[in-house]
Design an enzyme around this catalytic site. Structure first.
Site, mmCIF file in Angstrom:
data_model
loop_
_atom_site.group_PDB
_atom_site.id
_atom_site.type_symbol
_atom_site.label_atom_id
_atom_site.label_comp_id
_atom_site.label_asym_id
_atom_site.label_seq_id
_atom_site.Cartn_x
_atom_site.Cartn_y
_atom_site.Cartn_z
ATOM 1 N N HIS A 258 35.570 -51.754 40.234
ATOM 2 C CA HIS A 258 36.836 -52.271 40.757
ATOM 3 C C HIS A 258 37.057 -51.826 42.200
ATOM 4 O O HIS A 258 37.545 -52.599 43.028
ATOM 5 C CB HIS A 258 38.000 -51.786 39.882
ATOM 6 C CG HIS A 258 38.060 -52.444 38.544
ATOM 7 N ND1 HIS A 258 37.219 -52.120 37.510
ATOM 8 C CD2 HIS A 258 38.877 -53.433 38.059
ATOM 9 C CE1 HIS A 258 37.500 -52.858 36.451
ATOM 10 N NE2 HIS A 258 38.515 -53.660 36.758
ATOM 11 N N HIS A 301 39.068 -44.010 35.925
ATOM 12 C CA HIS A 301 37.838 -43.524 36.556
ATOM 13 C C HIS A 301 38.083 -42.122 37.080
ATOM 14 O O HIS A 301 39.235 -41.749 37.410
ATOM 15 C CB HIS A 301 37.408 -44.424 37.727
ATOM 16 C CG HIS A 301 36.585 -45.598 37.311
ATOM 17 N ND1 HIS A 301 35.239 -45.515 37.053
ATOM 18 C CD2 HIS A 301 36.931 -46.900 37.126
ATOM 19 C CE1 HIS A 301 34.778 -46.719 36.731
ATOM 20 N NE2 HIS A 301 35.796 -47.569 36.756
ATOM 21 N N ASP A 305 34.135 -41.143 41.144
ATOM 22 C CA ASP A 305 33.707 -42.546 41.010
ATOM 23 C C ASP A 305 34.290 -43.394 42.137
ATOM 24 O O ASP A 305 33.591 -44.235 42.727
ATOM 25 C CB ASP A 305 34.159 -43.112 39.661
ATOM 26 C CG ASP A 305 33.598 -42.329 38.488
ATOM 27 O OD1 ASP A 305 32.629 -41.581 38.702
ATOM 28 O OD2 ASP A 305 34.137 -42.465 37.381
#
Length: 384
Positions: A258, A301, A305
């Site tokens: 994302h 996350h 990340d």
């Protein structure tokens, strides 16, 4: 008699000189006049009258003009004769040779297939990694400094996916109206494919536990190959989004996909939008930044990340565009950017792009010829 003899004797004493003198006036006497001391004077042509010089100048100009007229008539007659009796062979030069920004849509198609392959391959790797994710009851989430200070908000990750869809939609519309969309499209597809290929590597080599106990992971299938294929198809059909209910697998944490899409969409929007649209750039930046922050607020996350995803995405984008925008950098022998593994792919995609891509927009679909003709008639009537 004495005087005449003296004059005759003086004439005999003078040396004999022969001279050819061209006279402008034919009526000039042949013998030179003598003076009282017996020395002959040189023949001098009488000065030309102003009217005579002007007439001769006019005559020369007329003769010159008549010669030029005869030459032009001769050239015109020859060209007309060639048109009637000769067949011309028209040699057309391809536009791509003279064009420094060729379209080359087939290269864009190759880049699209490259991106599509890596996106599908990512779903395969997610399905494989999901089988290796440690149980959250046995292996608790890793400590994260952001999670220590910010509590989880359940609605945050939905904001992330909505912002991502808005940014991708804005970039798609902007790309459709961009004039050199084939060049920009192949750049976008190559970067998406490469970034998701890197993500497949990082996900596969290191499998992290879930970042929060709130996460619901689908049951493991182990040796059920048919069930794994259906999960891959479900993940592809839902676009890998949690809001569509297609992403129920865990393990795809390192690094955040994302964050890649949010950052990459904003970078392309900023790079290929005019500077006067600063308000548009700021809106897109706010959407991207808030979307990335909401990933962490939703505890979907780890912070590492997101940081790695931002770092890899921005560096890949800047490296590629630095080489694409600087022709001297491509040909430099000491260019360290050319040592990347993807440099042959870059040369394949950008070999014929010999200039910086200008920010110019046009209609994505050309108007029919009848509409263009009516538009020209209307414009001509306005000019009159």
């Amino acid at each position: 008699m004495a005087a005449s003899e003296l004059i005759q004797d003086s004439d005999d004493a003078l040396p004999h000189v022969e001279a050819n003198v061209s006279l402008m006036n034919p009526q000039t006497p042949s013998h030179a006049p003598r003076v009282a001391n017996g020395n002959p004077t040189r023949p001098i042509s009488p000065p030309m009258a102003p009217s005579e010089g002007h007439n001769s100048r006019k005559t020369q100009e007329r003769s010159r003009f008549s010669v030029l007229l005869q030459q032009s008539q001769l050239i015109h007659s020859l060209s007309s004769g060639l048109r009637r009796h000769c067949d011309y062979v028209k040699i057309t030069v391809p536009d791509e040779r003279a064009n420094r920004l060729p379209t080359e849509w087939w290269k864009t198609g190759v880049a699209f297939l490259y991106a599509l392959f890596n996106l599908v391959f990512t779903t395969v790797v997610i399905t494989i990694v999901h089988e290796r994710v440690p149980d959250k009851t046995v292996n608790p989430p890793l400590p994260d400094k952001f999670f220590d200070y910010v509590d989880r908000m359940s609605w945050a990750f939905t904001v992330t996916e909505v912002n991502g869809l808005i940014l991708v939609g804005l970039w798609f519309v902007q790309w459709l109206f961009f004039k050199h969309k084939s060049i920009v499209g192949r750049r976008c597809f190559f970067l998406i494919g490469t970034l998701y290929m890197y993500r497949c590597v990082t996900m596969y080599i290191t499998t992290l536990p879930v970042p929060g106990k709130h996460m619901v992971c689908a049951p493991k299938l182990y040796n059920d190959s048919t069930g794994k294929i259906w999960r891959i198809l479900q993940l592809i059909s839902g676009g890998g989004l949690s809001m569509t209910g297609s992403h129920l697998m865990c393990g795809d944490f390192m690094y955040s996909g994302h964050t890649v899409m949010l950052t990459l969409s904003y970078l392309f929007i900023k790079e290929y939008s005019p500077s006067w649209m600063w308000w548009y750039r700021w809106i897109c930046w706010l959407l991207s930044f808030s979307g990335v922050v909401c990933i962490l607020v939703g505890h979907e996350h780890y912070s590492i990340d997101v940081v790695i995803a931002y770092f890899v995405t921005t560096r890949m984008f800047w490296w590629y565009h630095s080489m694409a925008a600087t022709q001297v950098l491509r040909e430099a022998p000491n260019n360290f950017l050319s040592r990347t593994w993807w440099n042959p792919i870059f040369n394949f995609l950008e070999r014929n792009v010999q200039a910086t891509v200008p920010i110019v927009f046009s209609w994505p679909v050309s108007l029919p010829s009848s509409c263009r003709q009516r538009y020209r008639m209307v414009e001509g009537g306005r000019d009159e």
